[in-house]
Design an enzyme around this catalytic site. Structure first.
Site, PDB file in Angstrom:
ATOM      1  N   ARG A 162       1.507   6.987  -6.614  1.00 62.38           N
ATOM      2  CA  ARG A 162       0.351   7.876  -6.818  1.00 62.38           C
ATOM      3  C   ARG A 162       0.743   9.340  -6.585  1.00 62.38           C
ATOM      4  O   ARG A 162       0.474  10.203  -7.398  1.00 62.38           O
ATOM      5  CB  ARG A 162      -0.785   7.472  -5.879  1.00 62.38           C
ATOM      6  CG  ARG A 162      -1.955   8.458  -5.889  1.00 62.38           C
ATOM      7  CD  ARG A 162      -3.163   7.941  -5.136  1.00 62.38           C
ATOM      8  NE  ARG A 162      -2.933   7.629  -3.727  1.00 62.38           N
ATOM      9  CZ  ARG A 162      -3.891   7.217  -2.890  1.00 62.38           C
ATOM     10  NH1 ARG A 162      -5.135   7.067  -3.331  1.00 62.38           N
ATOM     11  NH2 ARG A 162      -3.616   6.946  -1.631  1.00 62.38           N
ATOM     12  N   TYR A 197      -0.904  13.017   6.735  1.00 58.77           N
ATOM     13  CA  TYR A 197      -0.471  11.951   7.659  1.00 58.77           C
ATOM     14  C   TYR A 197       1.037  12.045   7.876  1.00 58.77           C
ATOM     15  O   TYR A 197       1.787  12.294   6.936  1.00 58.77           O
ATOM     16  CB  TYR A 197      -0.765  10.550   7.068  1.00 58.77           C
ATOM     17  CG  TYR A 197      -2.177  10.044   7.176  1.00 58.77           C
ATOM     18  CD1 TYR A 197      -3.142  10.663   7.968  1.00 58.77           C
ATOM     19  CD2 TYR A 197      -2.545   8.886   6.482  1.00 58.77           C
ATOM     20  CE1 TYR A 197      -4.435  10.149   8.047  1.00 58.77           C
ATOM     21  CE2 TYR A 197      -3.835   8.367   6.558  1.00 58.77           C
ATOM     22  CZ  TYR A 197      -4.779   9.008   7.349  1.00 58.77           C
ATOM     23  OH  TYR A 197      -6.041   8.511   7.423  1.00 58.77           O
ATOM     24  N   ARG A 200     -11.454  13.381   2.137  1.00 59.65           N
ATOM     25  CA  ARG A 200     -12.420  12.528   2.849  1.00 59.65           C
ATOM     26  C   ARG A 200     -13.735  12.403   2.093  1.00 59.65           C
ATOM     27  O   ARG A 200     -14.464  11.421   2.264  1.00 59.65           O
ATOM     28  CB  ARG A 200     -12.664  13.079   4.253  1.00 59.65           C
ATOM     29  CG  ARG A 200     -11.417  13.105   5.120  1.00 59.65           C
ATOM     30  CD  ARG A 200     -10.830  11.725   5.309  1.00 59.65           C
ATOM     31  NE  ARG A 200      -9.609  11.751   6.139  1.00 59.65           N
ATOM     32  CZ  ARG A 200      -8.896  10.673   6.393  1.00 59.65           C
ATOM     33  NH1 ARG A 200      -9.225   9.500   5.890  1.00 59.65           N
ATOM     34  NH2 ARG A 200      -7.816  10.769   7.136  1.00 59.65           N
ATOM     35  N   GLU A 215     -13.819  -1.023   6.291  1.00 61.62           N
ATOM     36  CA  GLU A 215     -13.807   0.315   5.714  1.00 61.62           C
ATOM     37  C   GLU A 215     -15.150   0.524   5.026  1.00 61.62           C
ATOM     38  O   GLU A 215     -15.666  -0.391   4.384  1.00 61.62           O
ATOM     39  CB  GLU A 215     -12.647   0.424   4.716  1.00 61.62           C
ATOM     40  CG  GLU A 215     -12.476   1.808   4.139  1.00 61.62           C
ATOM     41  CD  GLU A 215     -11.201   1.922   3.311  1.00 61.62           C
ATOM     42  OE1 GLU A 215     -10.097   1.678   3.851  1.00 61.62           O
ATOM     43  OE2 GLU A 215     -11.310   2.245   2.117  1.00 61.62           O
ATOM     44  N   TYR A 226       0.840  -1.209   0.000  1.00 61.67           N
ATOM     45  CA  TYR A 226       0.000   0.000   0.000  1.00 61.67           C
ATOM     46  C   TYR A 226       0.874   1.258   0.000  1.00 61.67           C
ATOM     47  O   TYR A 226       0.570   2.247  -0.653  1.00 61.67           O
ATOM     48  CB  TYR A 226      -0.937  -0.007   1.214  1.00 61.67           C
ATOM     49  CG  TYR A 226      -1.698   1.285   1.391  1.00 61.67           C
ATOM     50  CD1 TYR A 226      -2.552   1.758   0.391  1.00 61.67           C
ATOM     51  CD2 TYR A 226      -1.556   2.051   2.545  1.00 61.67           C
ATOM     52  CE1 TYR A 226      -3.251   2.956   0.544  1.00 61.67           C
ATOM     53  CE2 TYR A 226      -2.251   3.244   2.714  1.00 61.67           C
ATOM     54  CZ  TYR A 226      -3.096   3.693   1.708  1.00 61.67           C
ATOM     55  OH  TYR A 226      -3.771   4.878   1.877  1.00 61.67           O
TER      56      TYR A 226
HETATM   57  C1  3EB Z   1      -7.603   6.061   5.897  1.00 67.83           C
HETATM   58  O1  3EB Z   1      -8.452   6.851   6.295  1.00 67.83           O
HETATM   59  C2  3EB Z   1      -8.078   4.679   5.561  1.00 67.83           C
HETATM   60  O2  3EB Z   1      -5.283   5.573  -0.041  1.00 67.83           O
HETATM   61  O3  3EB Z   1      -6.868   6.224  -1.376  1.00 67.83           O
HETATM   62  C3  3EB Z   1      -9.304   5.289   2.854  1.00 67.83           C
HETATM   63  C4  3EB Z   1      -9.677   5.885   1.648  1.00 67.83           C
HETATM   64  C5  3EB Z   1      -8.007   4.849   3.039  1.00 67.83           C
HETATM   65  C6  3EB Z   1      -8.752   6.040   0.620  1.00 67.83           C
HETATM   66  C7  3EB Z   1      -6.475   5.806  -0.281  1.00 67.83           C
HETATM   67  C8  3EB Z   1      -7.089   5.013   1.992  1.00 67.83           C
HETATM   68  C9  3EB Z   1      -7.451   5.603   0.803  1.00 67.83           C
HETATM   69  O4  3EB Z   1      -6.399   6.341   5.777  1.00 67.83           O
HETATM   70  C10 3EB Z   1      -7.574   4.190   4.287  1.00 67.83           C
END
Ligand code: 3EB
Length: 333
Positions: free
Chosen positions: A149, A202, A215, A321, A142
């Site tokens: 990306r 992050y 989000r 998820e 990942y």
């Molecule tokens: C998170 O909130 C959970 O890498 O495109 C959720 C939605 C998550 C999209 C992405 C990852 C992605 O980090 C994981």
């Protein structure tokens, strides 16, 4: 007007105006439609059929094309496409895995197409890759995907913070890197969650590059408002909460979706969106957790449409998820 339909048929016949969609479940026996359909071969949970076919339809003439492993269709200011890349076709190096190279190339091709077709704004992206939690070359897959990306976003002058698409990134047992995308002539309005650190911010504990997604995204077509809610998990701040507790994770993920709806309420153009009026897809890591998840969600979502899929989540400690979508007509004044 963009319409979303989910049908429990292996292959739905084309009825006109199909833009694209997804086949979720077991590989069907029959032919797969020629139009852009993302194949998500992962077991459905609690379903009456082995596969569901989701489609997006529009009014008016549809243009289509196929280039650089992307199958796409365009109509009414919208473009939907699917790209599938076989990682084996990409040479890795010790510093840059073939998955990272494939991810970067997939996004480069998507951006090239969107620029050429003058539908530049990426609204929503659905990412699937094999063995998402497997570590190779010293980095979880990942995280390799995240590097590729983000590099493509930056290389293509898109920026990797703020105005980025809603998305999900999910692990399957096998298969190619598969990315579906919806893009528009007009920009979407990104929505963040006040309970969570934006994913693009992050800290480095979660990998050398942050994930590039918002989000949620509010998007507009004439007379229509769409809300795409990204994959949402049991994360508060930037940390996983309730490890090992699937009911706790489920409630926390819904609290996060509710918080995103609260933000969307400030930004949307019609009445607030409600938890009971969304269309959901839930990814469940362990099939055995499905009954508890269904029971926990039932009182929260009422009669809303929901599809459960067994798949891997992008952090080892996440057990589920949840993503969602809603559409409304807007009164013209
Ligand atoms: C998170 O909130 C959970 O890498 O495109 C959720 C939605 C998550 C999209 C992405 C990852 C992605 O980090 C994981």
């Amino acid at each position: 007007m963009l319409r979303f339909n989910s049908s429990p048929a292996a292959v739905s016949r084309e009825t006109g105006g199909e833009l694209g969609g997804a086949l979720v479940g077991e590989p069907p026996n029959g032919a797969i439609p020629v139009w852009p359909v993302q194949r998500i071969f992962a077991p459905l949970l609690g379903a009456t059929t082995t596969v569901v076919h989701e489609s997006w339809r529009v009014d008016g003439p549809v243009m289509y094309g196929h280039c650089e492993d992307i199958v796409w269709r365009k109509a009414g200011g919208l473009l939907f496409g699917v790209i599938e890349l076989d990682e084996a076709d990409f040479k890795g190096t010790p510093e840059r895995s073939s998955l990272q190279a494939a991810s970067e190339e997939a996004y480069r091709r998507i951006f090239r197409l969107l620029d050429a077709e003058q539908v530049p704004h990426l609204w929503r992206v659905w990412n699937y890759l094999a063995e998402i939690n497997l570590e190779t070359q010293g980095l979880e897959r990942y995280r390799q995907f995240n590097v590729g990306r983000q590099d493509a976003f930056l290389e293509c002058q898109r920026g990797a913070t703020g105005n980025v698409p809603a998305a999900c990134a999910i692990g399957l047992v096998g298969g190619p890197l598969s990315i579906a995308f919806m893009a528009g002539e007009t920009p979407a309005v990104p929505v963040e969650n006040p309970r969570q650190v934006s994913a693009y911010n992050y800290p480095a504990d979660y990998g050398p590059r942050s994930p590039t997604f918002s989000r949620a995204a509010l998007a507009y077509l004439p007379g229509q408002e769409l809300l795409f809610i990204s994959g949402t998990a049991s994360i508060v701040g930037h940390q996983t909460v309730h490890p090992g507790d699937v009911v706790g994770q489920c409630r926390e993920a819904m609290a996060n979706i509710d918080a995103v709806l609260g933000e969307a309420k400030r930004l949307c153009r019609s009445e607030p969106f409600e938890l009971g009026k969304l269309s959901y897809r839930v990814y469940v890591r362990q099939a055995g957790d499905f009954p508890a998840i269904r029971e926990t969600l039932a009182p929260l979502i009422g009669k809303a449409e929901i599809v459960y899929v067994q798949a891997d989540i992008c952090r080892q400690d996440l057990l589920l998820e949840i993503e969602a979508m809603a559409s409304r007509t807007l009164e013209s004044r």
